[in-house]
Design an enzyme around this catalytic site. Structure first.
Site, PDB file in Angstrom:
ATOM      1  N   GLY A 220       3.991  -8.167   0.534  1.00  0.00           N
ATOM      2  CA  GLY A 220       3.459  -6.857   0.877  1.00  0.00           C
ATOM      3  C   GLY A 220       2.983  -6.102  -0.341  1.00  0.00           C
ATOM      4  CB  SER A 221       2.734  -2.483  -0.914  1.00  0.00           C
ATOM      5  OG  SER A 221       1.932  -2.250   0.233  1.00  0.00           O
ATOM      6  CB  THR A 222       6.153  -5.805  -4.274  1.00  0.00           C
ATOM      7  OG1 THR A 222       6.082  -7.011  -3.514  1.00  0.00           O
ATOM      8  CG2 THR A 222       7.237  -4.896  -3.703  1.00  0.00           C
ATOM      9  CE  LYS A 224      -0.982  -2.119  -1.198  1.00  0.00           C
ATOM     10  NZ  LYS A 224      -0.661  -0.933  -0.386  1.00  0.00           N
ATOM     11  CB  SER A 280       1.859   1.844  -1.039  1.00  0.00           C
ATOM     12  OG  SER A 280       1.868   0.441  -0.996  1.00  0.00           O
TER      13      SER A 280
END
Length: 492
Positions: A220-222, A224, A280
């Site tokens: 997921g957004s980690t 990014k 995020s």
């Protein structure tokens, strides 16, 4: 000699030569392979007949051997229990070895060539042979915080937490739930051991799995952080650079679009890269994924460790991957979704801890290791962990690492990673909530490091399954407090 007898003699000679070649192959070339097999009963019986070395955390034995009054001379016991079972593994007569018991078997059993002198002394003095000891890199306080935080989430939970020393790659904590009691598998009551193993192997929650290194899921957004790193390295972005922040990103080559989780914009049509990380913003990072090409994304992920096997101290490591086929990222929509940690992106918790650790270490990612020191039974040091870089070049420049750190600190102070804030300490962090399917709940992720100005610990927490309502699942809410407790334990 008549022809039939000659033919028979040649045939026997061929068979004899074949037998000799096979024996040579099995006993010489394949000897180590057979000895290393976890299900080799002969090796296991030998291990039960001599005092096996201890596995330690600091000066405390979390695995040891005690005299046995049954058929075998020694009973393997696990004082560390469930807290350390995913690391130590177990030694079982019926099911072989796992974890450190397997990877360090030669040392623990005393067969390692580096223990030759000790074996010779035992032989001359007619002493009982014993194995060497293995001291782990684990910090007991950080491990306690990780395990206590995970178990506090509830009984029916699948989760993991990992911590690293960014400067060296030492693994400070590695916890996985649900876990198991290795004593029940090491028992000399083989009927009871079989019952316990069958129960564990048939459990849908897979308690025998070390989720820190054996489970790779969409981060997921980690992820990014990796996308931001690529954008700063390849597109000349910095924390103040303007990026798209609208409510919806129209995906080229597709009739679909990429919305933000909130359904609204991230603060305007144009926002700073720092703001995008704080909230995020899917559309911002999706657009960056489109702006980057597949080679740039893949190379950046690789520099952080994706696509590599780097942990030699534990068997069966799952590989973290950007994609199963790089050509798929020719399509802009797939790059957009990959840039936010979805589509085919998969990572282990250890891998995401390495991303944070690389940023914390000025851009250099260190190879993680779990064995700190190996000693003989008389405590002579025969080997020691050696910090090494995972790549010949840093994952990012020092300037980019400083910019990412600045943005991650702001994400804790002003954004979604606030649950990891520690009073009086500068903390850098990033949340992630990875959608999986309509049938199952999202995965909650959190990664961070502290103190931001001189990091001594980098953390990743992953909650694969919990009893939390779907609408309440978020990386910050579930993983943030655990990461905070682990960082506090390390810096206190």
């Amino acid at each position: 000699m008549n022809r039939p007898i000659r033919t028979l003699s040649v045939g026997c000679l061929i068979l004899f030569v074949a037998l000799m070649l096979n024996l040579t192959y099995v006993q010489f070339f394949k000897a180590n392979w057979y000895n290393d097999r976890a299900d080799n009963r002969r090796v296991t019986e030998e291990a039960y007949s001599r005092q096996r070395g201890d596995i330690l955390v600091g000066k405390k034995a979390i695995v040891t051997s005690e005299p046995s009054d049954d058929t075998f001379k020694w009973q393997r016991t696990y004082p560390g229990g469930k807290k350390y079972a995913p690391l130590t593994g177990f030694l079982s007569y019926s099911y072989g070895q796992t974890g450190i018991e397997r990877s360090q078997n030669d040392v623990l059993s005393g067969k390692d060539d580096r223990l030759f002198t000790n074996r010779l002394i035992d032989l001359v003095t007619n002493s009982e042979p014993s194995g060497g000891n293995v001291e782990l890199t684990i910090d007991a306080k950080v491990q306690n915080a990780a395990y206590d935080g995970l178990t506090a989430l509830g009984d029916d939970v699948q989760a993991s937490a990992v911590a690293l020393d960014p400067k060296t790659g030492r693994i400070l904590a590695m916890a996985s739930t649900p876990s198991y009691n290795p004593n029940k598998l090491a028992t000399h009551d083989f009927g009871a051991a079989k019952k316990s193993y069958d129960q564990l192997a048939g459990d849908d929650n897979e308690p025998l799995l070390n989720r820190s290194v054996q489970t790779a899921l969409p981060p997921g957004s980690t992820f990014k952080l990796v996308t931001a790193a690529a954008a700063m390295e390849e597109l000349d972005k910095d924390p103040d650079s303007k990026v798209y922040g609208g409510a919806v990103l129209d995906l080229p080559q597709s009739d679909k679009n990429l919305p933000n989780e909130s359904g609204g914009s991230c603060g305007g049509d144009q926002i700073t890269l720092t703001r995008a990380l704080e909230v995020s913003c899917n559309t911002a990072f999706g657009q960056l994924g489109i702006d980057l090409n597949k080679e740039q994304m893949n190379e950046q992920a690789k520099k952080f460790g994706f696509g590599q096997k780097y942990l030699t101290d534990l068997p069966n490591q799952a590989t973290s991957t950007l994609t199963d086929d790089l050509d798929k990222l020719d399509a802009a929509p797939f790059r957009a979704y990959s840039a936010i940690g979805q589509y085919n992106v998969k990572a282990t918790p250890l891998q995401m801890a390495m991303v944070s650790a690389g940023i914390a270490n000025g851009g250099t990612v260190m190879k993680p290791y779990l064995v700190n020191r190996v000693t003989s039974s008389s405590l002579d040091v025969i080997d020691q962990g050696n910090p090494t870089e995972i790549e010949d070049q840093p994952a990012v420049s020092n300037k980019t690492a400083e910019g990412l750190t600045e943005m991650m600190v702001s994400t804790v102070e002003n954004g979604t990673a606030a649950p990891a804030a520690i009073p009086g300490v500068s903390v850098a962090g990033k949340t992630g909530t990875a959608q999986s399917s309509e049938e199952r709940a999202p995965y909650a992720w959190f990664t961070s490091f502290a103190p931001a100005e001189n990091p001594s610990i980098a953390v990743a927490v992953m909650v694969q399954k919990s009893g939390t309502a779907r609408s309440d699942i978020a990386g910050g809410r579930l993983g943030g407090p655990i990461a905070k407790a682990m960082m506090e334990a390390a810096i206190s």
